[in-house]
Design an enzyme around this catalytic site. Structure first.
Site, PDB file in Angstrom:
ATOM      1  N   ASP A   1      39.298  36.454  40.874  1.00 58.05           N
ATOM      2  CA  ASP A   1      38.178  36.914  41.703  1.00 58.05           C
ATOM      3  C   ASP A   1      36.967  36.045  41.378  1.00 58.05           C
ATOM      4  O   ASP A   1      36.628  35.879  40.208  1.00 58.05           O
ATOM      5  CB  ASP A   1      37.843  38.375  41.387  1.00 58.05           C
ATOM      6  CG  ASP A   1      39.037  39.285  41.599  1.00 58.05           C
ATOM      7  OD1 ASP A   1      39.342  39.607  42.751  1.00 58.05           O
ATOM      8  OD2 ASP A   1      39.669  39.667  40.592  1.00 58.05           O
TER       9      ASP A   1
ATOM     10  N   HIS B   1      48.336  39.223  38.749  1.00 55.26           N
ATOM     11  CA  HIS B   1      47.073  39.726  39.284  1.00 55.26           C
ATOM     12  C   HIS B   1      45.959  39.702  38.238  1.00 55.26           C
ATOM     13  O   HIS B   1      46.085  40.335  37.181  1.00 55.26           O
ATOM     14  CB  HIS B   1      47.306  41.173  39.746  1.00 55.26           C
ATOM     15  CG  HIS B   1      46.126  41.831  40.372  1.00 55.26           C
ATOM     16  ND1 HIS B   1      45.581  42.998  39.901  1.00 55.26           N
ATOM     17  CD2 HIS B   1      45.395  41.479  41.448  1.00 55.26           C
ATOM     18  CE1 HIS B   1      44.575  43.355  40.664  1.00 55.26           C
ATOM     19  NE2 HIS B   1      44.440  42.455  41.621  1.00 55.26           N
TER      20      HIS B   1
ATOM     21  N   GLU C   1      40.523  34.679  45.099  1.00 54.48           N
ATOM     22  CA  GLU C   1      39.835  35.650  45.961  1.00 54.48           C
ATOM     23  C   GLU C   1      38.324  35.440  45.929  1.00 54.48           C
ATOM     24  O   GLU C   1      37.705  35.465  44.861  1.00 54.48           O
ATOM     25  CB  GLU C   1      40.148  37.088  45.547  1.00 54.48           C
ATOM     26  CG  GLU C   1      39.447  38.076  46.488  1.00 54.48           C
ATOM     27  CD  GLU C   1      39.697  39.540  46.171  1.00 54.48           C
ATOM     28  OE1 GLU C   1      40.625  39.860  45.409  1.00 54.48           O
ATOM     29  OE2 GLU C   1      38.934  40.366  46.712  1.00 54.48           O
TER      30      GLU C   1
ATOM     31  N   GLU D   1      46.311  35.146  40.183  1.00 56.18           N
ATOM     32  CA  GLU D   1      45.262  35.562  41.129  1.00 56.18           C
ATOM     33  C   GLU D   1      43.956  35.714  40.353  1.00 56.18           C
ATOM     34  O   GLU D   1      43.980  36.042  39.159  1.00 56.18           O
ATOM     35  CB  GLU D   1      45.665  36.904  41.762  1.00 56.18           C
ATOM     36  CG  GLU D   1      44.805  37.349  42.927  1.00 56.18           C
ATOM     37  CD  GLU D   1      43.749  38.388  42.593  1.00 56.18           C
ATOM     38  OE1 GLU D   1      43.077  38.869  43.513  1.00 56.18           O
ATOM     39  OE2 GLU D   1      43.568  38.719  41.395  1.00 56.18           O
TER      40      GLU D   1
ATOM     41  N   HIS E   1      35.949  40.394  38.368  1.00 56.43           N
ATOM     42  CA  HIS E   1      36.304  41.272  39.483  1.00 56.43           C
ATOM     43  C   HIS E   1      35.155  42.147  39.974  1.00 56.43           C
ATOM     44  O   HIS E   1      34.825  42.177  41.161  1.00 56.43           O
ATOM     45  CB  HIS E   1      37.486  42.170  39.102  1.00 56.43           C
ATOM     46  CG  HIS E   1      37.869  43.117  40.200  1.00 56.43           C
ATOM     47  ND1 HIS E   1      37.310  44.377  40.332  1.00 56.43           N
ATOM     48  CD2 HIS E   1      38.726  42.977  41.245  1.00 56.43           C
ATOM     49  CE1 HIS E   1      37.817  44.964  41.400  1.00 56.43           C
ATOM     50  NE2 HIS E   1      38.678  44.139  41.965  1.00 56.43           N
TER      51      HIS E   1
HETATM   52  O1  G3P Z   1      45.084  40.111  45.312  1.00 53.88           O
HETATM   53  C1  G3P Z   1      44.992  41.429  45.710  1.00 53.88           C
HETATM   54  C2  G3P Z   1      44.015  42.256  44.950  1.00 53.88           C
HETATM   55  O2  G3P Z   1      43.367  41.485  43.992  1.00 53.88           O
HETATM   56  C3  G3P Z   1      43.033  42.948  45.768  1.00 53.88           C
HETATM   57  O3  G3P Z   1      42.335  43.944  45.094  1.00 53.88           O
HETATM   58  O4  G3P Z   1      40.430  44.910  43.936  1.00 53.88           O
HETATM   59  O5  G3P Z   1      42.230  43.852  42.631  1.00 53.88           O
HETATM   60  O6  G3P Z   1      40.657  42.457  43.914  1.00 53.88           O
HETATM   61  P1  G3P Z   1      41.372  43.769  43.852  1.00 53.88           P
HETATM   62 CA    CA Z   2      41.441  40.277  43.462  1.00 51.92          CA
END
Ligand code: G3P
Ligand code: CA
Length: 289
Positions: free
Chosen positions: A68, A39, A149, A66, A81
């Site tokens: 953002d 993550h 994301e 993962e 993020h």
């Molecule tokens: O991939 C799931 C997670 O990233 C969602 O929450 O706030 O960490 O982007 P956040």
């Molecule tokens: Ca995320």
């Protein structure tokens, strides 16, 4: 001729959409250990959403990461993020008069000056906020797979088109890469838009829609990715019972699980993937639990 006949038969059986969309390996099987996704990279051990964090994931032996994605004032896609630069960079020191330091109010050149590592540890001083282009090249270099994301899309009109265009320019929309890419968002309209722009892409909706609404989400989303505290084995089964836009059962990647108890719980629910800041902890738990 033979190949064409086989393809025609497969199309008849599976439908055109399934053939156009290679399933990421994380979704290919319906049994076995959940896929572990690092993550924001291996973000317990290196500053989140940086090249260092995906290098760390690779060093630990994890292929799925993962991130953002958001957009700068001058239209560059960057990996970060929060909608503000404040928490994960030294923006307050470098640009003291620019509160509230929103990503969308800074140019890419300004953001490139910021230190995105010192807040985490002096060992990472000088680490930068990567552009999505830089990030994709490092993912490729590391032979990694990406759960991308689209973050806060309401702040960035057209970010879906721009992201899909960049992915195409970087060679990530060919058949080989489509098998190692998932695009997700908390915003259902954003996921729907990505699906419309590139139907072969695997997509995920972040959230826990009620069971009665799952079929609506399944029109444009291949996975339902909920917070792990919001689900149960029954919910995961309900998601798995629904067929997604590519003719496969919907998948479930749960977040954010950082300890053994959580990993056992999520795995017991039957999820396909676990998103974690501590991929090593989750992997050890899954193999010993
Ligand atoms: O991939 C799931 C997670 O990233 C969602 O929450 O706030 O960490 O982007 P956040
Ligand atoms: Ca995320």
């Amino acid at each position: 001729m033979y190949a064409r006949a086989v393809a025609a038969t497969a199309t008849a059986i599976l439908g055109t959409a399934a053939l156009l969309s290679p399933a990421p390996d994380a979704l290919a099987g319906e049994a076995g250990e959940p896929t572990v996704v690092a993550h924001r990279g291996a973000s317990a051990y290196a500053p989140e959403n940086t090249l260092a964090s995906i290098d760390k994931a690779a060093q630990l032996g994890f292929s799925w990461v993962e991130n953002d994605v958001q957009r700068t004032k001058d239209g560059q896609l960057v990996v970060i993020h929060d909608d503000s630069l404040r928490r994960t960079t030294n923006v307050e020191d470098v640009f003291p008069g620019r509160a509230p330091w929103k990503v969308k109010d800074f140019t890419a050149a300004e953001i490139a000056r910021l230190d995105a590592g010192s807040w985490f540890s002096p060992a990472y001083a000088g680490t930068r906020v990567p552009t999505l282009k830089q990030y994709m090249r490092r993912v490729e270099h590391n032979h990694e797979k990406l759960l991308l994301e689209v973050k806060n899309p309401e702040l960035y009109p057209g970010i879906e088109q721009q992201t899909v265009r960049l992915l195409g320019n970087e060679g990530w929309l060919d058949r080989r890469h489509l098998g190692r890419l998932i695009v997700q968002s908390f915003d259902a309209d954003s996921v729907r838009t990505v699906h419309r722009l590139k139907p072969a892409l695997t997509t995920a909706y972040l959230g826990t829609p009620p069971g009665a609404q799952l079929r609506q989400y399944a029109r444009f989303s291949d996975l339902i990715n909920p917070s792990y505290g919001s689900i149960s084995a029954r919910y995961v089964s309900a998601v798995h019972a629904v067929t997604g836009p590519h003719g496969r059962r919907l998948g479930v990647f749960a977040w954010t699980v950082d300890d053994a108890a959580g990993a056992w719980k999520a795995a017991g629910y039957g999820v396909d993937g676990i998103i974690t800041n501590k991929p090593d902890v989750v992997r050890t738990a899954l193999r010993t639990g």
